[in-house]
Design an enzyme around this catalytic site. Structure first.
Site, PDB file in Angstrom:
ATOM      1  N   GLY A 132       0.747  -1.243   0.000  1.00 48.56           N
ATOM      2  CA  GLY A 132       0.000   0.000   0.000  1.00 48.56           C
ATOM      3  C   GLY A 132       0.776   1.291   0.000  1.00 48.56           C
ATOM      4  O   GLY A 132       0.181   2.370  -0.113  1.00 48.56           O
ATOM      5  N   GLU A 174       3.848  -6.760   1.411  1.00 54.10           N
ATOM      6  CA  GLU A 174       3.303  -7.109   0.093  1.00 54.10           C
ATOM      7  C   GLU A 174       3.186  -5.878  -0.798  1.00 54.10           C
ATOM      8  O   GLU A 174       2.094  -5.512  -1.223  1.00 54.10           O
ATOM      9  CB  GLU A 174       1.898  -7.713   0.247  1.00 54.10           C
ATOM     10  CG  GLU A 174       1.784  -8.878   1.182  1.00 54.10           C
ATOM     11  CD  GLU A 174       0.321  -9.221   1.523  1.00 54.10           C
ATOM     12  OE1 GLU A 174      -0.580  -8.378   1.312  1.00 54.10           O
ATOM     13  OE2 GLU A 174       0.098 -10.336   1.988  1.00 54.10           O
ATOM     14  N   PRO A 175       4.281  -5.194  -1.090  1.00 51.15           N
ATOM     15  CA  PRO A 175       4.161  -4.021  -1.955  1.00 51.15           C
ATOM     16  C   PRO A 175       3.956  -4.428  -3.418  1.00 51.15           C
ATOM     17  O   PRO A 175       4.558  -5.387  -3.896  1.00 51.15           O
ATOM     18  CB  PRO A 175       5.508  -3.322  -1.787  1.00 51.15           C
ATOM     19  CG  PRO A 175       6.459  -4.412  -1.410  1.00 51.15           C
ATOM     20  CD  PRO A 175       5.668  -5.459  -0.695  1.00 51.15           C
ATOM     21  N   GLY A 176       3.080  -3.709  -4.091  1.00 48.64           N
ATOM     22  CA  GLY A 176       2.875  -3.927  -5.523  1.00 48.64           C
ATOM     23  C   GLY A 176       3.189  -2.655  -6.288  1.00 48.64           C
ATOM     24  O   GLY A 176       4.162  -2.545  -7.029  1.00 48.64           O
ATOM     25  N   ARG A 177       2.366  -1.635  -6.012  1.00 46.65           N
ATOM     26  CA  ARG A 177       2.465  -0.378  -6.756  1.00 46.65           C
ATOM     27  C   ARG A 177       3.852   0.246  -6.665  1.00 46.65           C
ATOM     28  O   ARG A 177       4.392   0.720  -7.665  1.00 46.65           O
ATOM     29  CB  ARG A 177       1.431   0.607  -6.195  1.00 46.65           C
ATOM     30  CG  ARG A 177       1.272   1.872  -6.998  1.00 46.65           C
ATOM     31  CD  ARG A 177       0.363   2.869  -6.268  1.00 46.65           C
ATOM     32  NE  ARG A 177      -0.896   2.294  -5.868  1.00 46.65           N
ATOM     33  CZ  ARG A 177      -1.994   2.268  -6.630  1.00 46.65           C
ATOM     34  NH1 ARG A 177      -1.970   2.817  -7.831  1.00 46.65           N
ATOM     35  NH2 ARG A 177      -3.110   1.723  -6.192  1.00 46.65           N
ATOM     36  N   TYR A 234     -10.338   5.669 -11.357  1.00 48.74           N
ATOM     37  CA  TYR A 234     -10.002   6.272 -10.064  1.00 48.74           C
ATOM     38  C   TYR A 234      -9.744   7.773 -10.165  1.00 48.74           C
ATOM     39  O   TYR A 234      -9.150   8.349  -9.250  1.00 48.74           O
ATOM     40  CB  TYR A 234      -8.712   5.654  -9.496  1.00 48.74           C
ATOM     41  CG  TYR A 234      -8.601   4.163  -9.467  1.00 48.74           C
ATOM     42  CD1 TYR A 234      -9.397   3.391  -8.620  1.00 48.74           C
ATOM     43  CD2 TYR A 234      -7.646   3.511 -10.246  1.00 48.74           C
ATOM     44  CE1 TYR A 234      -9.252   2.021  -8.576  1.00 48.74           C
ATOM     45  CE2 TYR A 234      -7.492   2.133 -10.201  1.00 48.74           C
ATOM     46  CZ  TYR A 234      -8.304   1.398  -9.359  1.00 48.74           C
ATOM     47  OH  TYR A 234      -8.138   0.047  -9.308  1.00 48.74           O
ATOM     48  N   CYS A 290     -15.429   4.951 -27.693  1.00 46.16           N
ATOM     49  CA  CYS A 290     -16.688   5.694 -27.754  1.00 46.16           C
ATOM     50  C   CYS A 290     -17.303   5.864 -26.373  1.00 46.16           C
ATOM     51  O   CYS A 290     -18.379   5.335 -26.078  1.00 46.16           O
ATOM     52  CB  CYS A 290     -17.664   4.970 -28.661  1.00 46.16           C
ATOM     53  SG  CYS A 290     -16.952   4.715 -30.275  1.00 46.16           S
ATOM     54  N   GLU A 291     -16.609   6.556 -25.482  1.00 45.46           N
ATOM     55  CA  GLU A 291     -17.127   6.892 -24.157  1.00 45.46           C
ATOM     56  C   GLU A 291     -16.470   8.201 -23.750  1.00 45.46           C
ATOM     57  O   GLU A 291     -15.262   8.360 -23.935  1.00 45.46           O
ATOM     58  CB  GLU A 291     -16.704   5.858 -23.110  1.00 45.46           C
ATOM     59  CG  GLU A 291     -17.156   4.463 -23.395  1.00 45.46           C
ATOM     60  CD  GLU A 291     -17.588   3.732 -22.137  1.00 45.46           C
ATOM     61  OE1 GLU A 291     -17.773   4.398 -21.087  1.00 45.46           O
ATOM     62  OE2 GLU A 291     -17.736   2.519 -22.228  1.00 45.46           O
ATOM     63  N   TYR A 339      -0.993  -1.640 -12.136  1.00 45.07           N
ATOM     64  CA  TYR A 339      -2.422  -1.537 -12.399  1.00 45.07           C
ATOM     65  C   TYR A 339      -2.666  -0.891 -13.765  1.00 45.07           C
ATOM     66  O   TYR A 339      -3.626  -0.152 -13.958  1.00 45.07           O
ATOM     67  CB  TYR A 339      -3.148  -0.798 -11.259  1.00 45.07           C
ATOM     68  CG  TYR A 339      -2.829  -1.422  -9.907  1.00 45.07           C
ATOM     69  CD1 TYR A 339      -3.341  -2.674  -9.572  1.00 45.07           C
ATOM     70  CD2 TYR A 339      -1.951  -0.812  -9.004  1.00 45.07           C
ATOM     71  CE1 TYR A 339      -3.012  -3.281  -8.367  1.00 45.07           C
ATOM     72  CE2 TYR A 339      -1.619  -1.411  -7.794  1.00 45.07           C
ATOM     73  CZ  TYR A 339      -2.154  -2.644  -7.482  1.00 45.07           C
ATOM     74  OH  TYR A 339      -1.819  -3.248  -6.299  1.00 45.07           O
TER      75      TYR A 339
HETATM   76  C1  LIG Z   1      -3.465  -5.012  -3.726  1.00 45.58           C
HETATM   77  C2  LIG Z   1      -2.874  -5.636  -2.537  1.00 45.58           C
HETATM   78  C3  LIG Z   1      -1.540  -5.391  -2.199  1.00 45.58           C
HETATM   79  C4  LIG Z   1      -0.669  -4.424  -2.949  1.00 45.58           C
HETATM   80  O1  LIG Z   1      -1.036  -3.098  -2.776  1.00 45.58           O
HETATM   81  P1  LIG Z   1      -0.108  -1.943  -3.407  1.00 45.58           P
HETATM   82  O2  LIG Z   1      -0.832  -0.704  -3.124  1.00 45.58           O
HETATM   83  O3  LIG Z   1      -0.003  -2.227  -4.867  1.00 45.58           O
HETATM   84  O4  LIG Z   1       1.207  -2.005  -2.729  1.00 45.58           O
HETATM   85  C5  LIG Z   1      -1.013  -6.077  -1.127  1.00 45.58           C
HETATM   86  N1  LIG Z   1      -1.750  -6.959  -0.410  1.00 45.58           N
HETATM   87  C6  LIG Z   1      -3.047  -7.214  -0.702  1.00 45.58           C
HETATM   88  C7  LIG Z   1      -3.802  -8.183   0.112  1.00 45.58           C
HETATM   89  C8  LIG Z   1      -3.646  -6.564  -1.775  1.00 45.58           C
HETATM   90  O5  LIG Z   1      -4.930  -6.811  -2.053  1.00 45.58           O
END
Ligand SMILES: *Cc1c(COP(=O)(O)O)cnc(C)c1O
Length: 421
Positions: free
Chosen positions: A239, A275-278, A318, A346-347, A375
């Protein structure tokens, strides 16, 4: 910091000119920088160096196997949220003992897949899920390692669609009910309780909500231990936000996030997972698109691009901001004019930016959407029968297409016409 910079007046991804990729691959496309992916992963890994830890990349942010393999080779685990993601991580060579299974709606089939193929832990989100997991683990003949995702009722102060830690959200069990739910878990013979999981939302630009949530997790750890539960692993979720508008945003750094973790839960002696993604993938990717037309409207001018909302849905979904930069560097002091930047779908929602100041652009010019690595490609669709756009991975002066653009025949031939027609 990332590795998309102007050199001699042209935008580069590491040592490859974006315009060269466009000339061979065609537009639009996504391009990722290996060096940036690795840099961001390493920032997290180093921020937690003082603790036993594993950084599990939330692969839903960008799940191409070449990206997974790049990160896994550097030591990352994976956080998956579906059976498909689990299989994709395995296909990229990630061992089961480095894969964490999150998500509020795991089906019995998905659970069976992961139990059979090997899994680090399930982050369980409800009592019914716990019962199904216990049953399937019994059928497979293994013990299922679990944490329980608690909802700390903390306001992440982010966009409503990506806030997950308030009591009205569908995620986790209310922290006030943790005691009884852990007691239930302990009574189920095929589950092994190993820890606690929390994830409060995405694109957090302030550390305060994390601090509140992790303090609650620390208190809960001590309470559950006093009840006899073996809490030895804390999954603290993802997050951490990224700067989407480079000129005026400075979200917290992983190093300070690491210090916060050490301060709030470090004394408990638990293994830490995040659990970083973004933050790993976001600024490691751009979407590159070509201007098809410059159209003059009533009091406003439109840049009509060949990329659209189906390729990058974040602005439509978003109200997200992406910096959009020309691939040819504008001359210093070049005049800026406001454009509405739109795609061909077309939106009216197919609008990337309204009245965005841009240097002069003409049909045929290339632009890059910054911060589109997370994303982006994973949320794309074939709406309007527009092919999914290719993904390209750059590594130094090399690049490779890591997902080719499908042909129209491939798309159209997926439909099957019933015999009666
Ligand atoms: C989406 C998600 C993440 C990653 O969130 P980011 O904002 O991308 O870091 C981590 N854990 C869980 C359970 C998620 O659903």
């Amino acid at each position: 910091m990332d590795h998309f910079l102007y050199k001699n007046g042209a935008l580069f991804a590491e040592d490859v000119a974006i315009a060269d990729i466009a000339a061979t691959v065609g537009t639009p496309f996504y391009v990722y920088s290996t060096a940036t992916l690795l840099r961001h992963f390493t920032l997290f890994d180093e921020a937690l160096a003082g603790m036993d830890h594993l950084v599990c990349y939330a692969m839903k942010a960008a799940s191409n196997q070449a990206i997974l393999k790049t990160l896994a080779n550097a030591g990352a685990g994976m956080d998956v949220v579906s059976g498909g993601e689990y299989l994709r991580a395995k296909a990229a060579g990630v061992p089961g003992e480095r894969i964490v299974f999150s998500g509020v709606g795991k089906t019995a089939d998905e659970i069976r897949l992961a139990l059979t193929g090997g899994i680090r832990q399930f982050n369980v989100e409800s009592e019914p899920e716990m019962e199904v997991l216990n049953r399937v683990a019994g059928e497979v003949g293994v013990m299922a390692p679990i944490t329980i995702r608690v909802n700390p009722d903390v306001d992440a102060k982010t966009h409503a669609k990506i806030a997950t830690g308030k009591s009205e959200n569908k995620f986790g069990i209310p922290i006030a009910r943790a005691r009884e739910v852990y007691a239930l878990a302990a009574s189920l013979e095929n589950l092994e309780v190993i820890g606690i999981d929390v994830h409060i939302g995405s694109q957090l630009t302030d550390l305060a909500p994390f601090e509140l949530a992790y303090q609650k997790v620390a208190e809960l750890t001590e309470m559950l231990r006093s009840e006899g539960h073996n809490i030895c692993r804390l999954d603290l979720g993802g997050g951490l936000g990224i700067p989407y508008a480079r000129s005026n945003e400075a979200p917290p750094l992983p190093i300070d996030y690491g210090k916060l973790i050490e301060r709030t839960v470090g004394h408990l002696g638990c293994e830490i997972e995040i659990e970083p993604g973004r933050l790993i993938a976001g600024n490691a990717g751009c979407m590159v698109s070509e201007v098809i037309y410059v159209k003059s409207g009533e009091g406003r001018d439109f840049l009509i691009l060949d990329g659209a909302m189906n390729d990058l849905i974040r602005p439509a979904m978003y109200e997200a901001h992406h910096d959009i930069v020309p691939v040819i560097e504008p001359a210093p002091g070049a005049e800026q004019t406001p454009y509405d930047i739109v795609g061909p779908v077309c939106e009216s929602g197919d609008t990337f930016a309204k009245q965005r100041l841009m240097p002069p652009l003409a049909a045929g010019d290339l632009v890059a959407f910054r911060s589109a690595g997370a994303y982006g490609a994973v949320m794309s669709s074939e709406y309007n029968t527009r092919p999914l756009i290719p993904e390209v991975l750059v590594h130094g002066d090399q690049y490779a297409v890591i997902r080719p653009r499908p042909t129209f025949d491939e798309i159209i031939n997926r439909d099957t016409i019933p015999e009666w027609l």
